[in-house]
Design a protein around this motif. Structure first.
Motif, PDB file in Angstrom:
ATOM      1  N   CYS A 155      12.183   0.355   0.943  1.00 33.34           N
ATOM      2  CA  CYS A 155      13.267   1.312   1.215  1.00 33.34           C
ATOM      3  C   CYS A 155      12.849   2.734   0.856  1.00 33.34           C
ATOM      4  O   CYS A 155      13.096   3.685   1.618  1.00 33.34           O
ATOM      5  CB  CYS A 155      14.519   0.930   0.424  1.00 33.34           C
ATOM      6  N   LEU A 156      12.223   2.886  -0.290  1.00 33.35           N
ATOM      7  CA  LEU A 156      11.817   4.220  -0.733  1.00 33.35           C
ATOM      8  C   LEU A 156      10.759   4.816   0.190  1.00 33.35           C
ATOM      9  O   LEU A 156      10.797   6.001   0.520  1.00 33.35           O
ATOM     10  CB  LEU A 156      11.285   4.156  -2.169  1.00 33.35           C
ATOM     11  N   ASN A 157       9.827   3.986   0.621  1.00 30.27           N
ATOM     12  CA  ASN A 157       8.756   4.461   1.498  1.00 30.27           C
ATOM     13  C   ASN A 157       9.239   4.715   2.921  1.00 30.27           C
ATOM     14  O   ASN A 157       8.696   5.567   3.630  1.00 30.27           O
ATOM     15  CB  ASN A 157       7.606   3.455   1.524  1.00 30.27           C
ATOM     16  N   ALA A 158      10.253   3.968   3.363  1.00 33.93           N
ATOM     17  CA  ALA A 158      10.728   4.080   4.741  1.00 33.93           C
ATOM     18  C   ALA A 158      11.616   5.305   4.960  1.00 33.93           C
ATOM     19  O   ALA A 158      11.829   5.722   6.100  1.00 33.93           O
ATOM     20  CB  ALA A 158      11.486   2.813   5.134  1.00 33.93           C
ATOM     21  N   ALA A 159      12.136   5.876   3.883  1.00 35.97           N
ATOM     22  CA  ALA A 159      13.043   7.029   4.018  1.00 35.97           C
ATOM     23  C   ALA A 159      12.318   8.217   4.633  1.00 35.97           C
ATOM     24  O   ALA A 159      11.181   8.536   4.259  1.00 35.97           O
ATOM     25  CB  ALA A 159      13.613   7.398   2.654  1.00 35.97           C
ATOM     26  N   GLN A 160      12.984   8.882   5.570  1.00 34.76           N
ATOM     27  CA  GLN A 160      12.429  10.067   6.221  1.00 34.76           C
ATOM     28  C   GLN A 160      13.253  11.318   5.922  1.00 34.76           C
ATOM     29  O   GLN A 160      12.947  12.397   6.427  1.00 34.76           O
ATOM     30  CB  GLN A 160      12.382   9.837   7.738  1.00 34.76           C
ATOM     31  N   THR A 161      14.274  11.187   5.124  1.00 32.48           N
ATOM     32  CA  THR A 161      15.146  12.308   4.777  1.00 32.48           C
ATOM     33  C   THR A 161      14.624  13.007   3.526  1.00 32.48           C
ATOM     34  O   THR A 161      13.662  12.554   2.896  1.00 32.48           O
ATOM     35  CB  THR A 161      16.572  11.800   4.530  1.00 32.48           C
ATOM     36  N   ASP A 162      15.266  14.103   3.144  1.00 28.06           N
ATOM     37  CA  ASP A 162      14.806  14.864   1.973  1.00 28.06           C
ATOM     38  C   ASP A 162      14.960  14.075   0.675  1.00 28.06           C
ATOM     39  O   ASP A 162      14.140  14.200  -0.238  1.00 28.06           O
ATOM     40  CB  ASP A 162      15.584  16.177   1.866  1.00 28.06           C
ATOM     41  N   LYS A 203       4.585  10.438  -3.238  1.00 29.00           N
ATOM     42  CA  LYS A 203       3.398  10.864  -3.992  1.00 29.00           C
ATOM     43  C   LYS A 203       3.200   9.985  -5.229  1.00 29.00           C
ATOM     44  O   LYS A 203       2.067   9.646  -5.588  1.00 29.00           O
ATOM     45  CB  LYS A 203       3.529  12.329  -4.392  1.00 29.00           C
ATOM     46  N   ALA A 204       4.308   9.629  -5.871  1.00 28.17           N
ATOM     47  CA  ALA A 204       4.224   8.766  -7.048  1.00 28.17           C
ATOM     48  C   ALA A 204       3.634   7.410  -6.694  1.00 28.17           C
ATOM     49  O   ALA A 204       2.790   6.863  -7.413  1.00 28.17           O
ATOM     50  CB  ALA A 204       5.614   8.586  -7.663  1.00 28.17           C
ATOM     51  N   LEU A 205       4.054   6.858  -5.553  1.00 29.04           N
ATOM     52  CA  LEU A 205       3.551   5.549  -5.133  1.00 29.04           C
ATOM     53  C   LEU A 205       2.110   5.628  -4.639  1.00 29.04           C
ATOM     54  O   LEU A 205       1.358   4.653  -4.754  1.00 29.04           O
ATOM     55  CB  LEU A 205       4.467   4.972  -4.062  1.00 29.04           C
ATOM     56  N   GLN A 206       1.715   6.770  -4.101  1.00 27.26           N
ATOM     57  CA  GLN A 206       0.311   6.954  -3.734  1.00 27.26           C
ATOM     58  C   GLN A 206      -0.567   6.999  -4.977  1.00 27.26           C
ATOM     59  O   GLN A 206      -1.688   6.478  -4.986  1.00 27.26           O
ATOM     60  CB  GLN A 206       0.146   8.240  -2.923  1.00 27.26           C
ATOM     61  N   HIS A 207      -0.044   7.639  -6.029  1.00 30.12           N
ATOM     62  CA  HIS A 207      -0.792   7.729  -7.286  1.00 30.12           C
ATOM     63  C   HIS A 207      -0.931   6.368  -7.944  1.00 30.12           C
ATOM     64  O   HIS A 207      -1.972   6.076  -8.554  1.00 30.12           O
ATOM     65  CB  HIS A 207      -0.081   8.698  -8.236  1.00 30.12           C
ATOM     66  N   ASN A 254       4.205  -4.073  -8.121  1.00 30.66           N
ATOM     67  CA  ASN A 254       4.096  -5.316  -8.891  1.00 30.66           C
ATOM     68  C   ASN A 254       4.622  -5.170 -10.314  1.00 30.66           C
ATOM     69  O   ASN A 254       4.400  -6.049 -11.150  1.00 30.66           O
ATOM     70  CB  ASN A 254       2.625  -5.774  -8.929  1.00 30.66           C
ATOM     71  N   ASN A 255       5.302  -4.071 -10.581  1.00 34.36           N
ATOM     72  CA  ASN A 255       5.818  -3.814 -11.929  1.00 34.36           C
ATOM     73  C   ASN A 255       7.336  -3.686 -11.867  1.00 34.36           C
ATOM     74  O   ASN A 255       7.860  -2.848 -11.136  1.00 34.36           O
ATOM     75  CB  ASN A 255       5.194  -2.525 -12.482  1.00 34.36           C
ATOM     76  N   TRP A 256       8.058  -4.514 -12.623  1.00 33.07           N
ATOM     77  CA  TRP A 256       9.521  -4.536 -12.561  1.00 33.07           C
ATOM     78  C   TRP A 256      10.166  -3.309 -13.206  1.00 33.07           C
ATOM     79  O   TRP A 256      11.355  -3.081 -13.051  1.00 33.07           O
ATOM     80  CB  TRP A 256      10.061  -5.810 -13.214  1.00 33.07           C
ATOM     81  N   ILE A 257       9.384  -2.519 -13.937  1.00 33.99           N
ATOM     82  CA  ILE A 257       9.918  -1.325 -14.585  1.00 33.99           C
ATOM     83  C   ILE A 257       9.476  -0.057 -13.851  1.00 33.99           C
ATOM     84  O   ILE A 257       9.680   1.053 -14.306  1.00 33.99           O
ATOM     85  CB  ILE A 257       9.436  -1.256 -16.064  1.00 33.99           C
ATOM     86  N   SER A 258       8.853  -0.202 -12.706  1.00 29.82           N
ATOM     87  CA  SER A 258       8.224   0.934 -12.039  1.00 29.82           C
ATOM     88  C   SER A 258       9.205   2.023 -11.616  1.00 29.82           C
ATOM     89  O   SER A 258       8.800   3.172 -11.401  1.00 29.82           O
ATOM     90  CB  SER A 258       7.420   0.465 -10.826  1.00 29.82           C
ATOM     91  N   LEU A 259      10.497   1.712 -11.512  1.00 25.88           N
ATOM     92  CA  LEU A 259      11.466   2.763 -11.196  1.00 25.88           C
ATOM     93  C   LEU A 259      11.525   3.815 -12.305  1.00 25.88           C
ATOM     94  O   LEU A 259      11.850   4.978 -12.045  1.00 25.88           O
ATOM     95  CB  LEU A 259      12.851   2.172 -10.950  1.00 25.88           C
ATOM     96  N   ALA A 260      11.205   3.411 -13.532  1.00 28.28           N
ATOM     97  CA  ALA A 260      11.141   4.382 -14.631  1.00 28.28           C
ATOM     98  C   ALA A 260       9.979   5.345 -14.414  1.00 28.28           C
ATOM     99  O   ALA A 260      10.095   6.550 -14.671  1.00 28.28           O
ATOM    100  CB  ALA A 260      10.993   3.666 -15.966  1.00 28.28           C
ATOM    101  N   TYR A 261       8.870   4.824 -13.947  1.00 30.58           N
ATOM    102  CA  TYR A 261       7.714   5.670 -13.624  1.00 30.58           C
ATOM    103  C   TYR A 261       8.066   6.653 -12.506  1.00 30.58           C
ATOM    104  O   TYR A 261       7.749   7.850 -12.587  1.00 30.58           O
ATOM    105  CB  TYR A 261       6.532   4.789 -13.219  1.00 30.58           C
ATOM    106  N   ILE A 262       8.730   6.163 -11.463  1.00 34.20           N
ATOM    107  CA  ILE A 262       9.100   7.027 -10.332  1.00 34.20           C
ATOM    108  C   ILE A 262      10.049   8.125 -10.803  1.00 34.20           C
ATOM    109  O   ILE A 262       9.896   9.296 -10.447  1.00 34.20           O
ATOM    110  CB  ILE A 262       9.727   6.193  -9.198  1.00 34.20           C
ATOM    111  N   ALA A 263      11.032   7.757 -11.614  1.00 34.91           N
ATOM    112  CA  ALA A 263      11.969   8.756 -12.137  1.00 34.91           C
ATOM    113  C   ALA A 263      11.236   9.797 -12.974  1.00 34.91           C
ATOM    114  O   ALA A 263      11.492  11.005 -12.857  1.00 34.91           O
ATOM    115  CB  ALA A 263      13.052   8.074 -12.964  1.00 34.91           C
ATOM    116  N   GLY A 264      10.311   9.342 -13.822  1.00 41.85           N
ATOM    117  CA  GLY A 264       9.553  10.277 -14.655  1.00 41.85           C
ATOM    118  C   GLY A 264       8.671  11.197 -13.829  1.00 41.85           C
ATOM    119  O   GLY A 264       8.556  12.395 -14.128  1.00 41.85           O
TER     120      GLY A 264
END
Length: 345
Positions: free
Chosen positions: A83-90, A189-193, A199-209
């Motif tokens: 869902c996050l990758n498929a978004a094309q909006t701002d 950019k976060a997911l590219q990095h 594969n990490n269940w806490i990865s939304l914390a990384y994205i938010a950070g």
């Protein structure tokens, strides 16, 4: 011209809940059709989820309504990441199919996005409720049933400092899917990095950070939704508690350091996490899966040991730097006073 917001719903075999959530969305989105898109990602459901999606695509024909059925069940995190990758909006707001959200939330989110041109992250405050008992669930480190206590409505504070406060108070709040609105380009950019974030269940914390470190942050004082505790799919995974406490949270902390958070903060969080892990989780896993439990916990213990050795010198160094900075400020303040005295003579 890009629309402002994708409202995405990852779902699996919960057609009735999806129908209820889309009923809410149909009401809440009125007046904002030109600003928003809807996306539903069906994680290869075997119930009548597709029928519900088709029904609402017809009902909401005046708004862009996209849907995608995964060819196989990817697991909850990978479906969210789709869902996050498929978004094309701002901006992208991925909501749970079972989370009660106030109708005014869409209005608030759209207006804040329009007001804050450099917005990187928006946290909607929320309350908690236990699915089984129906009783409120209170955050362990915050007074009252309001999970974020870092109010930042104007978006003018230090984004990294606000995120650090929220993360230190409650990892659970930071990873609550429906409470988080991200700037889409920063998410990608976060997911590219860190491609392995899927594969990490806490990865939304990384994205938010990641987003917080690269834009302004808003944390609402008012609550706009409710978190229903005890129904998440990851909670049904046998090894979820072991992996989250001993592997996934430490991984996220290390990734935060890679993306610009201080070594001192990250070492402090590793030590804090080591105090909060439940030994019973490890002992239970040790009885059921002795080899994998040991393989999971040994790197954790090594990481915590290193963090403990590094944290005290880092703290002492920062205290020394702060003391030196204070001394320099005092010298700077005194110099013009002396000069003025000389001039007066």
């Amino acid at each position: 011209m890009n629309k402002l917001l994708t409202i995405a719903i990852p779902t699996y075999n919960r057609a009735e809940l999806l129908d209820k959530q889309l009923t809410w969305l149909a009401r809440a989105i009125k007046g904002f059709e030109s600003d928003c898109e809807i996306l539903v990602s069906d994680n290869c459901s075997t119930d009548n989820t597709q029928r519900i999606i088709q029904k609402w695509q017809t009902e909401l024909s005046n708004i862009t309504f996209k849907s995608h059925k995964q060819p196989e069940n990817l697991g909850v995190v990978k479906n969210i990441m789709y869902c996050l990758n498929a978004a094309q909006t701002d901006y992208v707001w991925t909501i749970g199919d079972d989370d009660p959200i106030q109708e005014k939330a869409v209005n608030y989110v759209i207006n804040k996005i329009k007001e804050q041109q450099d917005l990187g992250l928006l946290f909607l405050n929320f309350s908690g409720r236990n699915k089984i008992t129906g009783l409120p669930v209170f955050p362990p480190t915050i007074i009252g049933n309001r999970w974020f206590d870092a109010d930042s409505e104007d978006g003018k504070g230090d984004g990294k400092a606000i995120f650090e406060h929220c993360f230190a108070k409650s990892v659970g709040a930071v990873i609550f899917l429906t409470a988080s609105i991200y700037r889409t380009e920063l998410v990608k950019k976060a997911l590219q990095h860190w491609p392995d974030a899927v594969n990490n269940w806490i990865s939304l914390a990384y994205i938010a950070g990641y987003c917080a470190a690269r834009g302004s942050v808003i944390v609402t004082k008012e609550t706009y939704l409710e978190c229903i505790v005890g129904v998440s799919y990851w909670q049904k995974e046998p090894k979820s508690a072991l992996l989250m406490q001993y592997k996934h949270i430490p991984e996220v902390i290390l990734k935060l350091e890679e993306t610009g958070y201080s070594k001192q903060f990250c070492r402090r969080m590793l030590l804090q996490n080591s105090k909060e892990v439940d030994l019973r989780v490890f002992l239970g896993a040790l009885r059921r899966w002795p080899i994998s439990a040991i393989k999971t916990v040994l790197p954790f213990l090594a990481l915590v040991s290193v963090a403990a050795l590094e944290f005290i010198p880092l703290r002492e160094m920062n205290l020394a730097e702060a003391s030196e900075a204070t001394s320099q400020e005092l010298r700077f303040e005194n110099e013009p006073i002396q000069a003025n005295k000389s001039t007066n003579k």
